[in-house]
Structure formats: structure tokens, C-alpha cells
Design an enzyme around this catalytic site. Structure first.
Site, mmCIF file in Angstrom:
data_model
loop_
_atom_site.group_PDB
_atom_site.id
_atom_site.type_symbol
_atom_site.label_atom_id
_atom_site.label_comp_id
_atom_site.label_asym_id
_atom_site.label_seq_id
_atom_site.Cartn_x
_atom_site.Cartn_y
_atom_site.Cartn_z
ATOM 1 N N LYS A 233 10.566 -15.681 -10.861
ATOM 2 C CA LYS A 233 9.683 -14.654 -11.429
ATOM 3 C C LYS A 233 8.577 -15.327 -12.243
ATOM 4 C CE LYS A 233 9.736 -10.819 -14.619
ATOM 5 N NZ LYS A 233 10.484 -10.104 -15.635
ATOM 6 N N LYS B 6 -11.273 -4.397 18.639
ATOM 7 C CA LYS B 6 -9.878 -4.777 18.919
ATOM 8 C C LYS B 6 -9.474 -4.411 20.357
ATOM 9 C CE LYS B 6 -8.638 -4.324 14.004
ATOM 10 N NZ LYS B 6 -7.547 -4.349 13.039
ATOM 11 N N ASN C 158 0.849 -1.194 0.000
ATOM 12 C CA ASN C 158 0.000 0.000 0.000
ATOM 13 C C ASN C 158 0.884 1.244 0.000
ATOM 14 O OD1 ASN C 158 0.550 0.799 2.863
ATOM 15 N ND2 ASN C 158 -0.304 -1.237 3.204
ATOM 16 N N LYS D 298 -13.537 -0.768 15.022
ATOM 17 C CA LYS D 298 -12.168 -1.217 15.316
ATOM 18 C C LYS D 298 -11.811 -0.933 16.775
ATOM 19 C CE LYS D 298 -10.784 -0.956 10.531
ATOM 20 N NZ LYS D 298 -10.236 -0.210 9.420
ATOM 21 N N PHE E 104 -4.845 2.827 14.552
ATOM 22 C CA PHE E 104 -5.213 3.800 13.531
ATOM 23 C C PHE E 104 -6.307 3.176 12.673
ATOM 24 C CE2 PHE E 104 -2.460 7.597 12.890
ATOM 25 C CZ PHE E 104 -1.686 7.472 14.033
HETATM 26 O O1 PMT Z 1 2.727 6.084 6.653
HETATM 27 P P1 PMT Z 1 2.142 7.379 6.133
HETATM 28 O O2 PMT Z 1 2.387 7.559 4.661
HETATM 29 O O3 PMT Z 1 2.530 8.559 6.966
HETATM 30 O O4 PMT Z 1 0.538 7.253 6.238
HETATM 31 C C1 PMT Z 1 -0.080 7.213 7.479
HETATM 32 C C2 PMT Z 1 -1.193 6.158 7.518
HETATM 33 C C3 PMT Z 1 -2.314 6.540 6.574
HETATM 34 C C4 PMT Z 1 -0.641 4.780 7.136
HETATM 35 C C5 PMT Z 1 -1.701 6.128 9.021
HETATM 36 O O5 PMT Z 1 -2.218 7.386 9.322
HETATM 37 C C6 PMT Z 1 -2.784 5.060 9.203
HETATM 38 O O6 PMT Z 1 -3.953 5.294 9.034
HETATM 39 N N1 PMT Z 1 -2.367 3.823 9.590
HETATM 40 C C7 PMT Z 1 -3.233 2.648 9.710
HETATM 41 C C8 PMT Z 1 -3.426 2.046 8.330
HETATM 42 C C9 PMT Z 1 -4.284 0.801 8.387
HETATM 43 O O7 PMT Z 1 -3.791 -0.260 8.106
HETATM 44 O O8 PMT Z 1 -5.487 0.964 8.830
HETATM 45 P P2 PMT Z 1 -6.579 -0.244 8.954
HETATM 46 O O9 PMT Z 1 -7.840 0.480 9.198
HETATM 47 O O10 PMT Z 1 -6.470 -1.155 7.813
HETATM 48 O O11 PMT Z 1 -6.118 -1.030 10.253
HETATM 49 C C10 PMT Z 1 -6.612 -0.715 11.551
HETATM 50 C C11 PMT Z 1 -5.555 -0.935 12.590
HETATM 51 O O12 PMT Z 1 -5.249 -2.345 12.668
HETATM 52 C C12 PMT Z 1 -4.228 -0.227 12.304
HETATM 53 O O13 PMT Z 1 -3.747 0.264 13.533
HETATM 54 C C13 PMT Z 1 -3.329 -1.344 11.758
HETATM 55 O O14 PMT Z 1 -1.973 -1.115 12.114
HETATM 56 C C14 PMT Z 1 -3.872 -2.577 12.474
HETATM 57 N N2 PMT Z 1 -3.749 -3.828 11.719
HETATM 58 C C15 PMT Z 1 -4.411 -3.990 10.532
HETATM 59 C C16 PMT Z 1 -4.321 -5.199 9.867
HETATM 60 C C17 PMT Z 1 -3.547 -6.236 10.417
HETATM 61 N N3 PMT Z 1 -3.430 -7.387 9.799
HETATM 62 N N4 PMT Z 1 -2.893 -6.035 11.579
HETATM 63 C C18 PMT Z 1 -2.973 -4.851 12.233
HETATM 64 O O15 PMT Z 1 -2.373 -4.688 13.304
#
Ligand code: PMT
Length: 399
Positions: free
Chosen positions: A287, A340, A208, A336, A322
Site C-alpha cells: 500500500k 477500428k 470507471n 471509432k 460501443f
Molecule cells: O456497464 P453499464 O453500467 O451498463 O454501462 C454501459 C456502458 C456505458 C459502459 C456502455 O453502454 C458503453 O458505452 N460501453 C463502452 C464504454 C467505452 O469504453 O467506450 P469508449 O468510447 O471508451 O471505447 C470505444 C470502444 O472501444 C468500446 O467498445 C470499448 O469496449 C473498446 N475499447 C476501448 C478501449 C480499449 N483499450 N479497448 C477497447 O476494446
């Protein structure tokens, strides 16, 4: 808020120097004792009398002025300061400090002080993007100097882009955040940052747009407040913050293992990383060849949800996630937060201009387990990080 704090306001020579007067007004209004140091070129843009009138103190200009030195010399200024705040900071000024040049009162004060130093750079956008400038700033950040990033806008030179001095209120907020510091000493903060990569074969992966900027800003801010910081980082092209234990990982499974291993040491965990929810079931050893096929199907399987697992094993820790959303921000963020078992979630609508992936700013809402929502305006990721840590500190048990 700043009652009794001694702030040295350094003004270097740029068109934005006039905004330093408004910043000084805010500092004085909040109870700070402010001393202004101006460079020679700053005095081409604004008269010292303006700062003298607003601060109620003489303005310091010359390194070797006998009267000024007698009253309050540069070493005394450097010693007395709780914060040296440089606004605007020109590329020249930042370059000098990064290279150990102290040839006027301001650079000498910055070099001599043991107080925190906050630079608010403002310059032409090409200068801002110049690799020489970028290296100078990165070097100073690594050494523990603080920066508030300029904003995007119309510049005096006619260009449009990053380089504009932020609103004085923003700089004032950043100074306030810095002066509220060291409240995290004795605490361990675990931060995740950046994307994960899920390999399809040796040359391709699913990922991403995360740059790691948000997570790295949080790691730096936690370090600056005295915390021991562990940063688990996906692949990014940012400089490792000095004084932070950085663990590099690539895939979600690697991040899972690293985070679970370090989590036991943490008082606070902040998951800013953008973790891939799925990975390919099979990784090609070589590949993948396109062959004659017109289409191709890649089978994916779920990655571990690291945050959900941390929520299950939460214990005494403060757990902050986040939520990067493109629709129904609050609804998904709330799901979330509760699903979580988090104390707080930082919700960002990544479709909004100035928010989310890669840029230097973010627009977030902080949702807490008690149902409160705090909506923050667009601000630099450094400032978001500072405010986030303020709110997290308030959640920590006292004493
Ligand atoms: O890195 P930058 O370019 O500065 O951008 C910042 C950002 C947009 C990445 C940041 O602000 C942000 O939003 N980070 C969380 C991105 C994300 O994966 O969001 P989510 O809604 O998919 O996940 C929710 C939470 O679960 C997040 O805290 C993530 O770290 C966590 N997660 C998600 C999936 C997974 N398999 N394991 C996790 O721990």
C-alpha cells in the site's frame, strides 16, 4: 408482425392493470391470437369484460372452472402459447413463480408452459428494490425467463422511483423482439461487459462507473435467441447469466488476452465493456504511503486497444463497438466506427439522464458502416440489447 402467434396475456393485480387493455389492443391489432388470464386481484382493478371485448375470446379466471376447463384448459393454454406475457406482474406473482408456487390459473399456466415467458413487473419502488424481490427476479432471469424493467416515475402509492409499468408500446416491442427469436442458433456471440480495474497498489485502482448491465443484457438476449454466448466480464456485482460461458477478468490486459483467445470462435463480437485506456506504469507491491508529499504524480501507459486489434483481425466476423461520449457524440462515434474497422457502433452520450453507466436504461444511436444512423428513444437495457441483436442479425450472411 405477430400474425398467427398465440399470446397468453396474464394480468395480475396492480393499479397498472388498466394498461394491459392497451397492450392487448396492440397485440390484437398486430394479428396475434390473444387469450387473457386474470388473477383474482386483477379483477378488483379492471373488469374481465374489457379484455373479452378487446380480445374476442373469453377471459380465463378460475383454475377449476368446469366450463372454462372444458373449452380451453390451463394446460391447453400453456401448450398453445407462443408467448406468455404477464403485464403487470406484481411482486407476489413473480415471487410465486420463482418459488414454484402454482395456486391459480395464471401461475399454473406459467409453470406448465414451454413457451417463452415475459414479465413486465410494476410495483412500489421499495418493493422493486427489496432484496427479496431482486433475488426472485434474478433467479427467474437465470432460468431463462424474460423481464422488461419498469420505468422511473410517479407511482400510484405516492412514491417516486422505479416501479412504473413501461408504456404498452414498449412491452409490445419487447414481445415482438422475443417472438422473432432463435435466429442466432448455430452462431457464437462474444460479448464484453463491465469496467476494467488498473491497480496502483494492492488496495487502490483506476476504473470507471460501468456496472456491466448493458453487456449482461446483450449476453442474455443473445442466449435467448439461440446463440452460444461467451461473456468476458470485468469486475461487476451481477449474477452470471445461466447458459452463458462467463470468463472473469480484472484488468484491460487480462481482458485483451481473454478476448483474443475466444475471438477465433466468434461469429459476432460486441464490445460493451468500458476498458481503461491507460494503466499505471508501476504497481506498488505494498500500500502506497502518503509520506510528507503534498502532491503525487502517477505515470500511466497505454493499454492495448482490444477493439482496434479485433478490427485488424476482423475476417468474416461482425464487429460491434460501443462509444461512450460526453461531447460530439456522432463525430467521435464515426471516428471509432471507421478507425477500428467496425460493422456497427452503439453511441451513447453518457451525460444524458437515462443513458450510459449503471442505470437500467440507455439512450443510443446505432451507426453502421454504410453511413446509416438509427436513433432510439430511452429504453431498458434489455430492450436496447434486443433491438441491437435484431440489427446485427440482419447483417449476418443469410443461410
Ligand atoms: O456497464 P453499464 O453500467 O451498463 O454501462 C454501459 C456502458 C456505458 C459502459 C456502455 O453502454 C458503453 O458505452 N460501453 C463502452 C464504454 C467505452 O469504453 O467506450 P469508449 O468510447 O471508451 O471505447 C470505444 C470502444 O472501444 C468500446 O467498445 C470499448 O469496449 C473498446 N475499447 C476501448 C478501449 C480499449 N483499450 N479497448 C477497447 O476494446
Amino acid at each position: 408482425m405477430l400474425q398467427g402467434k398465440c399470446i397468453v396475456l396474464g394480468v395480475s393485480g396492480g393499479i397498472a392493470a388498466y394498461k394491459a387493455a392497451e397492450l392487448l389492443r396492440l397485440l390484437v391489432k398486430s394479428g396475434a391470437e390473444a387469450h387473457v388470464v386474470m388473477t383474482r386481484s386483477a379483477r378488483e382493478f379492471i373488469a374481465p369484460l374489457t379484455f373479452q371485448t378487446l380480445s374476442g375470446n373469453p377471459v380465463h379466471t378460475e383454475l377449476f372452472d368446469l366450463i372454462q376447463e372444458q373449452e380451453i384448459g390451463h394446460i391447453s393454454l400453456a401448450d398453445r402459447a407462443d408467448l406468455v406475457l404477464v403485464a403487470p406482474a406484481t411482486a407476489n406473482l413473480v415471487g410465486k413463480v420463482a418459488n414454484g408456487i402454482a395456486d391459480d390459473l395464471l401461475t399454473t399456466t406459467i409453470m406448465a408452459t414451454r413457451a417463452k415467458v415475459l414479465f413486465a413487473p410494476a410495483m412500489n419502488s421499495n418493493m422493486w428494490n427489496n432484496p427479496v424481490y431482486r433475488q426472485n427476479q434474478a433467479k427467474l432471469e437465470d432460468l431463462g425467463y424474460h423481464f422488461i424493467e419498469p420505468v422511473y416515475g410517479d407511482l400510484a402509492c405516492g412514491w417516486q422511483g422505479p416501479g412504473k409499468l413501461p408504456d404498452p408500446q414498449e412491452i409490445f416491442n419487447a414481445a415482438q423482439v422475443l417472438l422473432g427469436s432463435s435466429e442466432l442458433s448455430g452462431k457464437t456471440v462474444l460479448v464484453t461487459a463491465g469496467p476494467t480495474r488498473e491497480e496502483l497498489d494492492p488496495v487502490r485502482f483506476l476504473s470507471n462507473y460501468s456496472s456491466g448491465k448493458m453487456g449482461y443484457a446483450i449476453a442474455r438476449a443473445a442466449r435467448n435467441r439461440g446463440a452460444r454466448v461467451i461473456l468476458v466480464s470485468g469486475p461487476v456485482s451481477l449474477t452470471e447469466p445461466a447458459g452463458v460461458e462467463t470468463v472473469h477478468v480484472v484488468s484491460a490486459q487480462e481482458m485483451y488476452r481473454a478476448v483474443m483467445e475466444k475471438a477465433v470462435q466468434a461469429d459476432v463480437i460486441i464490445k460493451a465493456a468500458a476498458v481503461a485506456d491507460f494503466r499505471p506504469v508501476r504497481r506498488g507491491e505494498q500500500k502506497t504511503k502518503k509520506g510528507p508529499a503534498e502532491a503525487m504524480t502517477v505515470e500511466l501507459q497505454r493499454n492495448p486497444d482490444i477493439l482496434a486489434e479485433l478490427g485488424r483481425q476482423k475476417g468474416h466476423r461482425i464487429l460491434v463497438g460501443f462509444a461512450a461520449e460526453t461531447e460530439e457524440l456522432l463525430k467521435h462515434a464515426r471516428e471509432k466506427l471507421t478507425g477500428k474497422n467496425l460493422d456497427m457502433i452503439v453511441a451513447n452520450d453518457v451525460t444524458q439522464e437515462g443513458a450510459g453507466f449503471d442505470g437500467d436504461t440507455n439512450i443510443v444511436r446505432l451507426l453502421t458502416a454504410d453511413g446509416k444512423i438509427e436513433e432510439l428513444p430511452q429504453m431498458s437495457k434489455d430492450l436496447v440489447a434486443g433491438l441491437l441483436l435484431d440489427r446485427i442479425t440482419a447483417l449476418l450472411p443469410k443461410g
